[in-house]
Design an enzyme around this catalytic site. Structure first.
Site, PDB file in Angstrom:
ATOM      1  N   HIS A  56       0.776  -1.209  -0.115  1.00  0.00           N
ATOM      2  CA  HIS A  56       0.231  -0.093  -0.171  1.00  0.00           C
ATOM      3  C   HIS A  56       0.963   1.053  -0.052  1.00  0.00           C
ATOM      4  O   HIS A  56       1.225   1.841   0.899  1.00  0.00           O
ATOM      5  CB  HIS A  56      -0.807  -0.082   1.318  1.00  0.00           C
ATOM      6  CG  HIS A  56      -2.020   0.815   1.192  1.00  0.00           C
ATOM      7  ND1 HIS A  56      -3.202   0.791   1.700  1.00  0.00           N
ATOM      8  CD2 HIS A  56      -2.057   2.350   0.776  1.00  0.00           C
ATOM      9  CE1 HIS A  56      -4.028   1.745   1.573  1.00  0.00           C
ATOM     10  NE2 HIS A  56      -3.191   2.850   1.049  1.00  0.00           N
ATOM     11  N   HIS A  58       1.619   5.101  -1.934  1.00  0.00           N
ATOM     12  CA  HIS A  58       1.076   6.293  -2.907  1.00  0.00           C
ATOM     13  C   HIS A  58       2.117   6.908  -3.492  1.00  0.00           C
ATOM     14  O   HIS A  58       2.995   7.546  -2.977  1.00  0.00           O
ATOM     15  CB  HIS A  58       0.265   7.322  -2.361  1.00  0.00           C
ATOM     16  CG  HIS A  58      -1.014   6.574  -1.840  1.00  0.00           C
ATOM     17  ND1 HIS A  58      -2.461   6.348  -2.671  1.00  0.00           N
ATOM     18  CD2 HIS A  58      -1.287   6.017  -0.608  1.00  0.00           C
ATOM     19  CE1 HIS A  58      -3.198   6.042  -1.788  1.00  0.00           C
ATOM     20  NE2 HIS A  58      -2.642   5.770  -0.446  1.00  0.00           N
ATOM     21  N   LEU A  59       2.451   6.553  -4.966  1.00  0.00           N
ATOM     22  CA  LEU A  59       3.708   7.292  -5.518  1.00  0.00           C
ATOM     23  C   LEU A  59       3.195   8.384  -6.378  1.00  0.00           C
ATOM     24  O   LEU A  59       4.116   9.194  -6.904  1.00  0.00           O
ATOM     25  CB  LEU A  59       4.441   5.989  -6.564  1.00  0.00           C
ATOM     26  CG  LEU A  59       4.889   4.881  -5.879  1.00  0.00           C
ATOM     27  CD1 LEU A  59       5.457   4.011  -6.829  1.00  0.00           C
ATOM     28  CD2 LEU A  59       5.937   5.385  -4.878  1.00  0.00           C
ATOM     29  N   ASP A 150      -8.574   2.892  -3.234  1.00  0.00           N
ATOM     30  CA  ASP A 150      -8.244   3.515  -1.991  1.00  0.00           C
ATOM     31  C   ASP A 150      -8.196   5.117  -2.235  1.00  0.00           C
ATOM     32  O   ASP A 150      -7.960   5.600  -3.093  1.00  0.00           O
ATOM     33  CB  ASP A 150      -6.883   3.123  -1.848  1.00  0.00           C
ATOM     34  CG  ASP A 150      -6.226   3.559  -0.281  1.00  0.00           C
ATOM     35  OD1 ASP A 150      -6.897   3.011   0.668  1.00  0.00           O
ATOM     36  OD2 ASP A 150      -5.352   4.461  -0.456  1.00  0.00           O
ATOM     37  N   HIS A 177     -10.887   0.297   0.814  1.00  0.00           N
ATOM     38  CA  HIS A 177     -11.019   1.365   1.738  1.00  0.00           C
ATOM     39  C   HIS A 177     -12.166   1.163   2.446  1.00  0.00           C
ATOM     40  O   HIS A 177     -12.939   1.769   1.973  1.00  0.00           O
ATOM     41  CB  HIS A 177     -10.611   2.632   1.003  1.00  0.00           C
ATOM     42  CG  HIS A 177     -10.618   3.920   1.867  1.00  0.00           C
ATOM     43  ND1 HIS A 177      -9.456   4.370   2.227  1.00  0.00           N
ATOM     44  CD2 HIS A 177     -11.376   4.287   2.352  1.00  0.00           C
ATOM     45  CE1 HIS A 177      -9.789   5.716   2.951  1.00  0.00           C
ATOM     46  NE2 HIS A 177     -10.926   5.679   2.798  1.00  0.00           N
ATOM     47  N   HIS A 230      -5.545  -0.589   5.706  1.00  0.00           N
ATOM     48  CA  HIS A 230      -5.275   0.170   6.908  1.00  0.00           C
ATOM     49  C   HIS A 230      -6.597  -0.029   7.935  1.00  0.00           C
ATOM     50  O   HIS A 230      -7.367   1.103   8.311  1.00  0.00           O
ATOM     51  CB  HIS A 230      -5.188   1.732   6.457  1.00  0.00           C
ATOM     52  CG  HIS A 230      -6.196   2.144   5.539  1.00  0.00           C
ATOM     53  ND1 HIS A 230      -7.602   2.164   5.512  1.00  0.00           N
ATOM     54  CD2 HIS A 230      -5.797   2.910   4.437  1.00  0.00           C
ATOM     55  CE1 HIS A 230      -7.885   2.699   4.370  1.00  0.00           C
ATOM     56  NE2 HIS A 230      -7.063   3.240   3.585  1.00  0.00           N
ATOM     57  N   ASN A 276      -6.285   9.332   6.886  1.00  0.00           N
ATOM     58  CA  ASN A 276      -7.339   8.604   6.561  1.00  0.00           C
ATOM     59  C   ASN A 276      -7.087   7.041   6.462  1.00  0.00           C
ATOM     60  O   ASN A 276      -6.233   6.771   5.671  1.00  0.00           O
ATOM     61  CB  ASN A 276      -8.012   9.292   5.397  1.00  0.00           C
ATOM     62  CG  ASN A 276      -9.343   8.302   4.806  1.00  0.00           C
ATOM     63  OD1 ASN A 276      -9.643   7.352   5.260  1.00  0.00           O
ATOM     64  ND2 ASN A 276      -9.741   8.944   3.708  1.00  0.00           N
ATOM     65  N   ASP A 303       0.924   2.631   3.674  1.00  0.00           N
ATOM     66  CA  ASP A 303      -0.022   3.887   3.482  1.00  0.00           C
ATOM     67  C   ASP A 303       0.655   5.086   3.050  1.00  0.00           C
ATOM     68  O   ASP A 303       0.217   6.218   3.135  1.00  0.00           O
ATOM     69  CB  ASP A 303      -1.326   3.927   4.193  1.00  0.00           C
ATOM     70  CG  ASP A 303      -2.235   4.770   3.672  1.00  0.00           C
ATOM     71  OD1 ASP A 303      -2.318   5.040   2.464  1.00  0.00           O
ATOM     72  OD2 ASP A 303      -3.090   5.285   4.113  1.00  0.00           O
ATOM     73  N   HIS A 307       2.692  14.558   0.482  1.00  0.00           N
ATOM     74  CA  HIS A 307       1.929  15.646   0.133  1.00  0.00           C
ATOM     75  C   HIS A 307       3.028  16.685   0.175  1.00  0.00           C
ATOM     76  O   HIS A 307       3.874  16.761   1.139  1.00  0.00           O
ATOM     77  CB  HIS A 307       0.901  16.119   1.005  1.00  0.00           C
ATOM     78  CG  HIS A 307      -0.481  15.028   1.083  1.00  0.00           C
ATOM     79  ND1 HIS A 307      -1.300  14.930   0.036  1.00  0.00           N
ATOM     80  CD2 HIS A 307      -0.806  14.400   2.006  1.00  0.00           C
ATOM     81  CE1 HIS A 307      -2.182  14.055   0.116  1.00  0.00           C
ATOM     82  NE2 HIS A 307      -1.797  13.443   1.519  1.00  0.00           N
TER      83      HIS A 307
END
Length: 428
Positions: A56, A58-59, A150, A177, A230, A276, A303, A307
């Site tokens: 899990h 995020h790229l 997700d 999710h 998650h 989240n 996860d 940002h």
């Protein structure tokens, strides 16, 4: 490729041994191995684990390269001991077609710091209305087997059932999710005493638990695989435990931050703690640790949610949800699970390598540290103690909740198919 001899490493936390890497594979594991013409890594009692696998991540690429790219994200992964990551589909454009998942897959191959396995969207545009091209993504060069919206819940029971039926044909899995959207409108943090005192919109545990209960029943009805992303509440643990007792094919993950942090942190109004699902109570944290220890929760997944500065350096209500985690995950697990006696290092290898590779069907990863296996390895200095300094992160983003916190353990070396991607704590 040259030979490498790792000398004096505690394989899975056991007695010190030597591990000889020849090319892309492990040639020998034992004691008294002659180094010969091999370069030598003096482990000095460090822990040797199979390369970590994150189910899990995020790229952000394509579309949000200001947050992260496949290059910077995989460099962060290598720094954290990962040799394979599964990249979530909430990119711009969404990874809901064969073309987009192949783009992400090839970027991972080009950069080479770890293997990147794209996760395909369940629905077109993550909108929850129409199934995406699941079969085409599976048959593409990326060979997608994990599908998830997700960031958004597949809240329509009919759509979820159809997705489970579709992926069953090729042994895929839907990663949910779990968030009932109507129960979380305007939610800012965990619903409880702290949210009431702070006057922030509460996110009730039942919003997660009700979706998990529905989906395990759907998976049982269809005879398909469902994975819970998650998981964050004590009630969710009990539902998954019940489902497994019935023989339902369900797996679940917990994040490092849900193993350590609680909603008490939100009293600072620091948006770095906005995530989240939200940080929960101490009771939930203890239940999650116990469930990871007894196998109810199968894996640890980061996860990793990068940002840019402006999306976090603002008032709480306007801040984006998410935390970076690839470079600190193993340290948090060491502190919360190993140093508390809940897991051994062999257990850590299972929860962070063997099991996630098995769930995601990551070829060549999550394999034993033994002769003939691919040389995907992670060397950890478990005696290290140090404060987290995000300025030194390989990730493009710095939104970590651990800045200035002392954490144990440090990954010193990572090997991807025999090639060092991290040497003495520095990217190769």
């Amino acid at each position: 490729m040259s030979k490498i001899l790792i000398r004096g490493a505690k394989v899975l936390g056991g007695e010190p041994q030597e591990v000889l890497i020849d090319g892309e594979t492990i040639a020998r594991v034992g004691t008294g191995i002659d180094a010969g013409d091999a370069s030598v890594v003096e482990a000095g009692g460090k822990i040797l684990l199979p390369g970590l696998v994150d189910l899990h991540t995020h790229l952000r690429e394509p579309g949000r390269e200001d947050s992260e790219t496949v290059l910077t994200g995989t460099r962060a992964a290598a720094s954290g001991g990962y040799t394979a990551v599964f990249a979530m589909a909430n990119t711009f454009p969404v990874a809901d077609t064969a073309g987009v998942v192949e783009q992400v897959y090839r970027l991972g191959q080009e950069h080479g710091y770890c293997d990147v396995q794209p996760i395909g969207a369940v629905t077109v545009g993550l909108e929850g209305k129409k199934l995406a091209e699941l079969g085409a993504m599976h048959e593409s060069a990326a060979g997608v087997t994990v599908f998830s919206d997700d960031g958004k819940c597949v809240d329509d029971a009919v759509i979820m059932r159809r997705a489970l039926e579709y992926v069953k044909a090729f042994g895929g899995v839907v990663a949910q999710h779990a968030q009932e959207p109507r129960l979380t409108e305007g939610a800012q943090m965990n619903e409880g005493i702290v949210s009431a005192e702070l006057g922030l919109g509460g996110w009730p545990a039942v919003a997660e638990e009700s979706i998990i209960a529905r989906d395990v029943l759907l998976a049982e009805h269809v005879g398909s695989r469902v994975h819970i992303c998650h998981l964050s509440t004590a009630g969710s643990v009990e539902i998954v435990r019940w489902a497994k007792s019935r023989g339902i094919d369900v797996t679940a993950e917990v994040t490092p931050h849900h193993l350590l942090l609680t909603d008490e942190m939100v009293r600072t109004y620091n948006p770095v703690y906005k995530v989240n699902p939200p940080l929960r109570t101490e009771r939930d944290v203890m239940a999650l640790r116990e469930a990871l220890a007894d196998g109810t929760i199968d894996i640890v997944a980061t996860d990793h949610a990068p940002h840019p500065h402006e999306d976090k350096d603002c008032e709480w209500a306007a801040a984006a949800m998410g935390m970076v985690g690839l470079e600190t995950a193993l340290s948090v697990v060491q502190q919360t699970m190993v140093e508390t006696g809940l897991l051994t290092w062999a257990d850590v290898a299972d929860r962070m390598s063997f099991a996630p590779a098995r769930i995601g069907r990551a070829q060549g990863h999550g394999r034993p540290v033994s002769a003939g296996e691919p040389a995907n390895l992670t060397l950890v200095d478990s005696a290290y103690r140090g404060e987290v300094d995000p300025a030194g992160f390989a990730s493009r983003s710095r939104n970590t909740p651990y800045e200035g916190r002392e954490l144990p353990g440090r990954v010193t070396h990572t090997f991807l198919r025999g090639r060092a991607t991290l040497v003495d704590g520095k990217l190769a």
